[in-house]
Design a protein around this motif. Structure first.
Motif, PDB file in Angstrom:
ATOM      1  N   TYR A  57     139.417  58.449  27.496  1.00 38.57           N
ATOM      2  CA  TYR A  57     140.074  59.753  27.443  1.00 38.57           C
ATOM      3  C   TYR A  57     139.785  60.464  26.119  1.00 38.57           C
ATOM      4  N   GLU A  58     139.822  59.730  25.016  1.00 36.29           N
ATOM      5  CA  GLU A  58     139.550  60.316  23.699  1.00 36.29           C
ATOM      6  C   GLU A  58     138.130  60.847  23.622  1.00 36.29           C
ATOM      7  N   TYR A  59     137.195  60.085  24.159  1.00 35.64           N
ATOM      8  CA  TYR A  59     135.785  60.503  24.143  1.00 35.64           C
ATOM      9  C   TYR A  59     135.602  61.781  24.965  1.00 35.64           C
ATOM     10  N   ASN A  60     136.168  61.799  26.173  1.00 41.07           N
ATOM     11  CA  ASN A  60     136.028  62.973  27.034  1.00 41.07           C
ATOM     12  C   ASN A  60     136.696  64.201  26.429  1.00 41.07           C
ATOM     13  N   LEU A  61     137.819  63.982  25.734  1.00 42.18           N
ATOM     14  CA  LEU A  61     138.520  65.089  25.093  1.00 42.18           C
ATOM     15  C   LEU A  61     137.686  65.684  23.967  1.00 42.18           C
ATOM     16  N   LYS A  62     137.129  64.834  23.102  1.00 44.28           N
ATOM     17  CA  LYS A  62     136.285  65.304  22.002  1.00 44.28           C
ATOM     18  C   LYS A  62     135.048  66.020  22.522  1.00 44.28           C
ATOM     19  N   LYS A  63     134.486  65.478  23.575  1.00 43.06           N
ATOM     20  CA  LYS A  63     133.290  66.067  24.181  1.00 43.06           C
ATOM     21  C   LYS A  63     133.586  67.459  24.723  1.00 43.06           C
ATOM     22  N   GLU A  64     134.720  67.620  25.402  1.00 50.11           N
ATOM     23  CA  GLU A  64     135.078  68.917  25.981  1.00 50.11           C
ATOM     24  C   GLU A  64     135.460  69.915  24.896  1.00 50.11           C
ATOM     25  N   GLU A  65     136.112  69.447  23.836  1.00 49.19           N
ATOM     26  CA  GLU A  65     136.459  70.340  22.729  1.00 49.19           C
ATOM     27  C   GLU A  65     135.202  70.846  22.027  1.00 49.19           C
ATOM     28  N   LEU A  66     134.220  69.982  21.878  1.00 46.76           N
ATOM     29  CA  LEU A  66     132.952  70.397  21.280  1.00 46.76           C
ATOM     30  C   LEU A  66     132.241  71.406  22.172  1.00 46.76           C
ATOM     31  N   ASN A  67     132.271  71.183  23.457  1.00 44.53           N
ATOM     32  CA  ASN A  67     131.652  72.102  24.410  1.00 44.53           C
ATOM     33  C   ASN A  67     132.313  73.484  24.335  1.00 44.53           C
ATOM     34  N   LYS A  68     133.639  73.511  24.208  1.00 45.53           N
ATOM     35  CA  LYS A  68     134.367  74.779  24.091  1.00 45.53           C
ATOM     36  C   LYS A  68     133.989  75.513  22.803  1.00 45.53           C
ATOM     37  N   SER A  69     133.870  74.774  21.717  1.00 46.45           N
ATOM     38  CA  SER A  69     133.493  75.390  20.436  1.00 46.45           C
ATOM     39  C   SER A  69     132.098  76.011  20.495  1.00 46.45           C
ATOM     40  N   ILE A  70     131.170  75.292  21.132  1.00 46.91           N
ATOM     41  CA  ILE A  70     129.801  75.812  21.264  1.00 46.91           C
ATOM     42  C   ILE A  70     129.798  77.102  22.082  1.00 46.91           C
ATOM     43  N   LEU A  71     130.570  77.104  23.169  1.00 46.13           N
ATOM     44  CA  LEU A  71     130.651  78.304  24.000  1.00 46.13           C
ATOM     45  C   LEU A  71     131.271  79.472  23.241  1.00 46.13           C
ATOM     46  N   GLU A  72     132.299  79.192  22.469  1.00 44.48           N
ATOM     47  CA  GLU A  72     132.942  80.258  21.694  1.00 44.48           C
ATOM     48  C   GLU A  72     132.006  80.831  20.636  1.00 44.48           C
ATOM     49  N   TRP A  73     131.247  79.971  19.970  1.00 47.94           N
ATOM     50  CA  TRP A  73     130.306  80.439  18.951  1.00 47.94           C
ATOM     51  C   TRP A  73     129.170  81.250  19.567  1.00 47.94           C
ATOM     52  N   SER A  74     128.841  80.965  20.817  1.00 42.17           N
ATOM     53  CA  SER A  74     127.737  81.680  21.465  1.00 42.17           C
ATOM     54  C   SER A  74     128.077  83.131  21.751  1.00 42.17           C
ATOM     55  N   ARG A  75     129.336  83.528  21.661  1.00 44.90           N
ATOM     56  CA  ARG A  75     129.756  84.907  21.920  1.00 44.90           C
ATOM     57  C   ARG A  75     129.606  85.791  20.699  1.00 44.90           C
ATOM     58  N   PHE A  76     129.404  85.195  19.518  1.00 45.65           N
ATOM     59  CA  PHE A  76     129.288  85.997  18.302  1.00 45.65           C
ATOM     60  C   PHE A  76     127.846  86.454  18.083  1.00 45.65           C
ATOM     61  N   PRO A  77     127.686  87.634  17.416  1.00 47.01           N
ATOM     62  CA  PRO A  77     126.326  88.102  17.086  1.00 47.01           C
ATOM     63  C   PRO A  77     125.638  87.128  16.135  1.00 47.01           C
ATOM     64  N   THR A  78     124.336  87.078  16.248  1.00 46.90           N
ATOM     65  CA  THR A  78     123.556  86.207  15.364  1.00 46.90           C
ATOM     66  C   THR A  78     122.514  87.036  14.627  1.00 46.90           C
ATOM     67  N   ILE A  79     122.325  86.709  13.363  1.00 50.53           N
ATOM     68  CA  ILE A  79     121.333  87.393  12.511  1.00 50.53           C
ATOM     69  C   ILE A  79     120.205  86.419  12.248  1.00 50.53           C
ATOM     70  N   SER A  80     118.998  86.885  12.500  1.00 49.23           N
ATOM     71  CA  SER A  80     117.818  86.045  12.278  1.00 49.23           C
ATOM     72  C   SER A  80     116.945  86.665  11.203  1.00 49.23           C
ATOM     73  N   LEU A  81     116.504  85.867  10.271  1.00 52.11           N
ATOM     74  CA  LEU A  81     115.625  86.305   9.185  1.00 52.11           C
ATOM     75  C   LEU A  81     114.302  85.577   9.325  1.00 52.11           C
ATOM     76  N   GLY A  82     113.218  86.366   9.377  1.00 50.02           N
ATOM     77  CA  GLY A  82     111.906  85.743   9.534  1.00 50.02           C
ATOM     78  C   GLY A  82     110.929  86.182   8.473  1.00 50.02           C
ATOM     79  N   VAL A  83     110.127  85.279   8.026  1.00 47.14           N
ATOM     80  CA  VAL A  83     109.064  85.565   7.042  1.00 47.14           C
ATOM     81  C   VAL A  83     107.735  85.213   7.683  1.00 47.14           C
TER      82      VAL A  83
END
Length: 288
Positions: free
Chosen positions: A113-139
């Protein structure tokens, strides 16, 4: 099982002698036909019980042979029921909260249960971060073989540098109820579901611990009662032996005392066994 076997052997012998006595009394008209037939039925029931117990012992022996992987014959099992104390820890300092805590910490399902909980919480965080704008710098650095400026038919290697900045805004961040929002919502629901399941599972462990503790308390009290009954029946048997030596008691009455003692011995051994089995189940739950 051996004590029960001895009990049924003696009981069968008792009813066999009782039947012989009944035959004599029937000839003298001292017992009715119903009383005589009841003696016969008691004997047959005792013989049936003896047969069933013999079969039960044979099956247990076959199971043991199957476990140890052998077909040995003429094996004598020397260990008695009291030897269970060599394998089962009798922990008398039982604190329910501590037992529950240790049991939960040693349960592999809780880790799942602990493993599945941590895994799902990480998945939620990744999804939430994917909604923010991203800035890319290239040389970008390039080395080209080009014609020299102002010179005819002359080429040389020339360096070229460029720096680029880009801003990415996910379309899902603009529109409500988007695919990302749905995934985040589903992830939150999964997290809550895992938490509820883990809580229910921990409650089941707690209920199991309390159930085992109740068993231990019950069999402890039962063991004390059966020990007293065994002592009383042993006193009666010893007294009956003296009476038999003095020929103040007939063989059937003596056998009645023997049967009562064996029955008390069986009851005591069953209580003894169940008492330690309850500890064994609790120890297993605690990972000991």
């Amino acid at each position: 099982l051996n004590s029960e076997l001895q009990y049924f052997i003696l009981e069968t012998k008792y009813f066999s002698n009782k039947l012989s006595e009944g035959l004599e009394k029937e000839k003298l008209g001292q017992v009715t036909l119903i009383e005589f037939n009841n003696i016969r039925l008691n004997l047959k029931n005792s013989e049936l019980s003896l047969l069933q117990k013999v079969q039960e012992i044979k099956k247990e022996e076959l199971n043991i042979f199957k476990i140890i992987g052998t077909n040995l014959t003429n094996v004598v099992f020397e260990e008695e029921i009291y030897d269970i104390t060599n394998y089962v820890k009798e922990n008398l300092d039982l604190i329910p909260e501590e037992i529950e805590k240790v049991s939960i910490s040693n349960d592999m399902e809780i880790f799942s249960y602990e493993y599945n909980l941590k895994k799902e919480e990480l998945n939620k965080s990744i999804l939430e971060w994917s909604r923010f704008p991203t800035i890319s710098l290239g040389v970008d650095y390039r080395l080209r073989y080009l014609r020299d400026s102002g010179k005819l038919n002359t080429r040389s290697w020339q360096e070229n540098w460029s720096i680029g900045v880009s801003l990415s805004l996910p379309i899902d961040a603009i529109f409500p109820e988007s695919s990302i929002d749905s995934q985040i919502k589903q992830s939150k629901e999964n997290i809550e579901k895992i938490k509820i399941e883990r809580k229910n599972y921990e409650k089941n462990i707690s209920d199991t611990v309390n159930s085992y503790l109740l068993e231990i308390d019950y069999y402890k009290k039962l063991l004390e009662i059966q020990n007293l009954k065994l002592s009383i029946n042993l006193e009666n048997l010893n007294f009956a032996k003296k009476q038999k030596e003095l020929k103040k008691i007939n063989p059937l009455d003596f056998m009645t005392n023997e049967i009562s003692y064996l029955k008390a011995k069986i009851d005591y051994e069953n209580a003894f066994y169940n008492y330690y089995i309850s500890f064994a189940k609790l120890n297993k739950l605690m990972g000991e």
